[in-house]
Design an enzyme around this catalytic site. Structure first.
Site, PDB file in Angstrom:
ATOM      1  CB  SER A 280      33.044  -5.222  25.577  1.00  0.00           C
ATOM      2  OG  SER A 280      34.120  -5.260  26.485  1.00  0.00           O
TER       3      SER A 280
ATOM      4  CE1 TYR B   3      35.474  -9.102  22.209  1.00  0.00           C
ATOM      5  CE2 TYR B   3      36.572  -7.715  23.827  1.00  0.00           C
ATOM      6  CZ  TYR B   3      35.495  -8.500  23.447  1.00  0.00           C
ATOM      7  OH  TYR B   3      34.424  -8.656  24.306  1.00  0.00           O
TER       8      TYR B   3
HETATM    9  N1  LIG Z   1      33.425 -12.759  29.138  1.00  0.00           N
HETATM   10  C1  LIG Z   1      33.803 -11.484  29.166  1.00  0.00           C
HETATM   11  O1  LIG Z   1      34.684 -11.078  29.963  1.00  0.00           O
HETATM   12  C2  LIG Z   1      33.129 -10.498  28.239  1.00  0.00           C
HETATM   13  C3  LIG Z   1      33.269  -9.129  28.517  1.00  0.00           C
HETATM   14  C4  LIG Z   1      32.657  -8.223  27.678  1.00  0.00           C
HETATM   15  C5  LIG Z   1      31.918  -8.651  26.595  1.00  0.00           C
HETATM   16  N2  LIG Z   1      31.801  -9.979  26.347  1.00  0.00           N
HETATM   17  C6  LIG Z   1      31.017 -10.382  25.172  1.00  0.00           C
HETATM   18  O2  LIG Z   1      29.978 -11.237  25.585  1.00  0.00           O
HETATM   19  C7  LIG Z   1      29.556 -12.036  24.484  1.00  0.00           C
HETATM   20  C8  LIG Z   1      29.405 -13.474  24.962  1.00  0.00           C
HETATM   21  O3  LIG Z   1      30.692 -13.950  25.313  1.00  0.00           O
HETATM   22  P1  LIG Z   1      30.940 -14.920  26.544  1.00  0.00           P
HETATM   23  O4  LIG Z   1      31.800 -14.209  27.505  1.00  0.00           O
HETATM   24  O5  LIG Z   1      29.686 -15.519  27.019  1.00  0.00           O
HETATM   25  O6  LIG Z   1      31.878 -15.996  25.824  1.00  0.00           O
HETATM   26  P2  LIG Z   1      31.623 -17.545  25.481  1.00  0.00           P
HETATM   27  O7  LIG Z   1      31.306 -18.274  26.725  1.00  0.00           O
HETATM   28  O8  LIG Z   1      32.837 -17.948  24.688  1.00  0.00           O
HETATM   29  O9  LIG Z   1      30.346 -17.534  24.552  1.00  0.00           O
HETATM   30  C9  LIG Z   1      30.404 -17.160  23.201  1.00  0.00           C
HETATM   31  C10 LIG Z   1      29.164 -17.660  22.505  1.00  0.00           C
HETATM   32  O10 LIG Z   1      29.257 -17.311  21.109  1.00  0.00           O
HETATM   33  C11 LIG Z   1      29.019 -18.481  20.324  1.00  0.00           C
HETATM   34  N3  LIG Z   1      29.736 -18.427  19.062  1.00  0.00           N
HETATM   35  C12 LIG Z   1      31.067 -18.253  18.885  1.00  0.00           C
HETATM   36  N4  LIG Z   1      31.362 -18.322  17.569  1.00  0.00           N
HETATM   37  C13 LIG Z   1      30.186 -18.541  16.906  1.00  0.00           C
HETATM   38  C14 LIG Z   1      29.843 -18.720  15.548  1.00  0.00           C
HETATM   39  N5  LIG Z   1      30.769 -18.672  14.582  1.00  0.00           N
HETATM   40  N6  LIG Z   1      28.557 -18.942  15.229  1.00  0.00           N
HETATM   41  C15 LIG Z   1      27.602 -19.006  16.196  1.00  0.00           C
HETATM   42  N7  LIG Z   1      27.869 -18.822  17.504  1.00  0.00           N
HETATM   43  C16 LIG Z   1      29.147 -18.604  17.860  1.00  0.00           C
HETATM   44  C17 LIG Z   1      29.531 -19.612  21.190  1.00  0.00           C
HETATM   45  O11 LIG Z   1      28.902 -20.832  20.861  1.00  0.00           O
HETATM   46  P3  LIG Z   1      29.522 -22.007  19.988  1.00  0.00           P
HETATM   47  O12 LIG Z   1      30.989 -22.085  20.302  1.00  0.00           O
HETATM   48  O13 LIG Z   1      28.714 -23.178  20.438  1.00  0.00           O
HETATM   49  O14 LIG Z   1      29.234 -21.625  18.574  1.00  0.00           O
HETATM   50  C18 LIG Z   1      29.050 -19.171  22.580  1.00  0.00           C
HETATM   51  O15 LIG Z   1      27.694 -19.537  22.749  1.00  0.00           O
HETATM   52  C19 LIG Z   1      30.608 -11.842  23.387  1.00  0.00           C
HETATM   53  O16 LIG Z   1      30.112 -10.964  22.403  1.00  0.00           O
HETATM   54  C20 LIG Z   1      31.765 -11.206  24.143  1.00  0.00           C
HETATM   55  O17 LIG Z   1      32.562 -10.394  23.309  1.00  0.00           O
HETATM   56  C21 LIG Z   1      32.388 -10.912  27.149  1.00  0.00           C
END
Ligand SMILES: NC(=O)c1ccc[n+]([C@@H]2O[C@H](COP(=O)([O-])OP(=O)(O)OC[C@H]3O[C@@H](n4cnc5c(N)ncnc54)[C@H](OP(=O)(O)O)[C@@H]3O)[C@@H](O)[C@H]2O)c1
Length: 275
Positions: free
Chosen positions: A150, A164
């Site tokens: 991130s 986080y």
């Molecule tokens: N969105 C932002 O602004 C942002 C910014 C910087 C970095 N990120 C990073 O990007 C990555 C993806 O996040 P996102 O934004 O796409 O959020 P998201 O839409 O909430 O996706 C998170 C993914 O992780 C999976 N997950 C969560 N807990 C899990 C578990 N215990 N076991 C297996 N899978 C799990 C979820 O699937 P299930 O719930 O189906 O398990 C989902 O597929 C993360 O590492 C996040 O920190 C996001």
């Protein structure tokens, strides 16, 4: 490295890209981009229906359909289960994408302790365990690792999202170190460092409609995924999608840490969901 008995190494297993957290958000768009580029995929998350629907959407006629593994990466033995499922399917990862992760908004002292430990367990421990478990196969294939960190990784700390921000700093540091260690073996390691991207992340973290940056559209998940894929293929160590994010990361080292901590603290307070 006793647990890492070269999963799939030297067995002639079909090569696949393994993506964690592929059921939505950035992970699902990464899967779409990898599929479009002709990679065979293994999709991992807890939401089986979402994974199955994505797998049918991105399946290419004449190619092996994505392998769907519905599991909780926090469950004991989850990574052993993944290794066993890959062996059974006769596939071996040449690319690993550690994307699953979540955030928690609020002062560390008032957030639930078990939830904060689960965040560390998923964002750090699961990513490290996946990496170490599949490293022999990735090395044998002279493959690639993409860790979704991130822009938070670059900050001196994230008051209001302390665990986080710290977890993402760990992931960037770990990725950079590994990228250097694995260079002689022809393996590249990239950290994808998105800024604000509208996904399921905000609801899971407890963001309210708020003020601050949450009013802005941010970067689209598909643009983050495309930048991640291009950067990974180019062997970049750090990939920061979006002009505003790039500028922030460049300017950060010139600002006093105390000032940055105050700015982040204010930003996070503006995001708190009204009770
Ligand atoms: N969105 C932002 O602004 C942002 C910014 C910087 C970095 N990120 C990073 O990007 C990555 C993806 O996040 P996102 O934004 O796409 O959020 P998201 O839409 O909430 O996706 C998170 C993914 O992780 C999976 N997950 C969560 N807990 C899990 C578990 N215990 N076991 C297996 N899978 C799990 C979820 O699937 P299930 O719930 O189906 O398990 C989902 O597929 C993360 O590492 C996040 O920190 C996001």
């Amino acid at each position: 490295m006793s647990g890492a008995i070269a999963e799939g190494e030297g067995t002639g297993a079909r090569r696949v890209t393994v993506i964690t957290g592929a059921s939505g958000g950035i992970g699902a768009d990464l899967a779409r981009v990898f599929a479009r580029q002709g990679h065979d995929l293994v999709l991992i998350a807890r939401s089986g229906a979402a994974l199955e629907s994505l797998a049918s959407e991105i399946a290419v006629p004449g190619r092996s359909p994505p392998l769907v593994l519905v599991l909780d990466l926090l469950a004991p033995g989850a990574i052993d289960q993944i290794a066993a499922a890959l062996r059974t399917a006769g596939v071996s990862p040449d690319i690993l994408v550690n994307n699953a992760g979540f955030g928690l908004l609020g002062p560390a002292a008032s957030l639930d302790t078990a939830e904060q430990l689960a965040l560390i367990d998923l964002n750090i421990r699961a990513a490290v365990e996946m990496t170490l478990r599949f490293l022999p196969a990735i090395c044998a294939a002279r493959g690639k690792i993409l860790n979704v960190a991130s822009v938070a990784s670059y900050f001196p700390g994230g008051p209001g999202m302390a665990a986080y921000y710290a977890s993402k700093s760990f992931l960037l540091s770990f990725s950079l170190a590994l990228s250097q260690e694995l260079r002689p073996q022809g393996v590249t390691v990239s950290a994808l460092c998105p800024g604000y991207t509208k996904t399921g992340f905000q609801a899971r973290a407890g963001f309210g409609p708020g003020l601050g940056l949450t009013r802005f559209p941010g970067t689209a998940a598909i643009s983050v995924a495309e930048a991640g894929y291009t950067g990974l293929m180019a062997g970049k160590q750090e990939i920061v999608p979006g002009f505003f994010n790039k500028v922030s990361v460049l300017l950060l080292p010139f600002l006093p840490k105390s000032v940055v901590l105050i700015i982040i603290s204010r930003l996070q307070q503006n995001r708190v969901r009204p009770r």
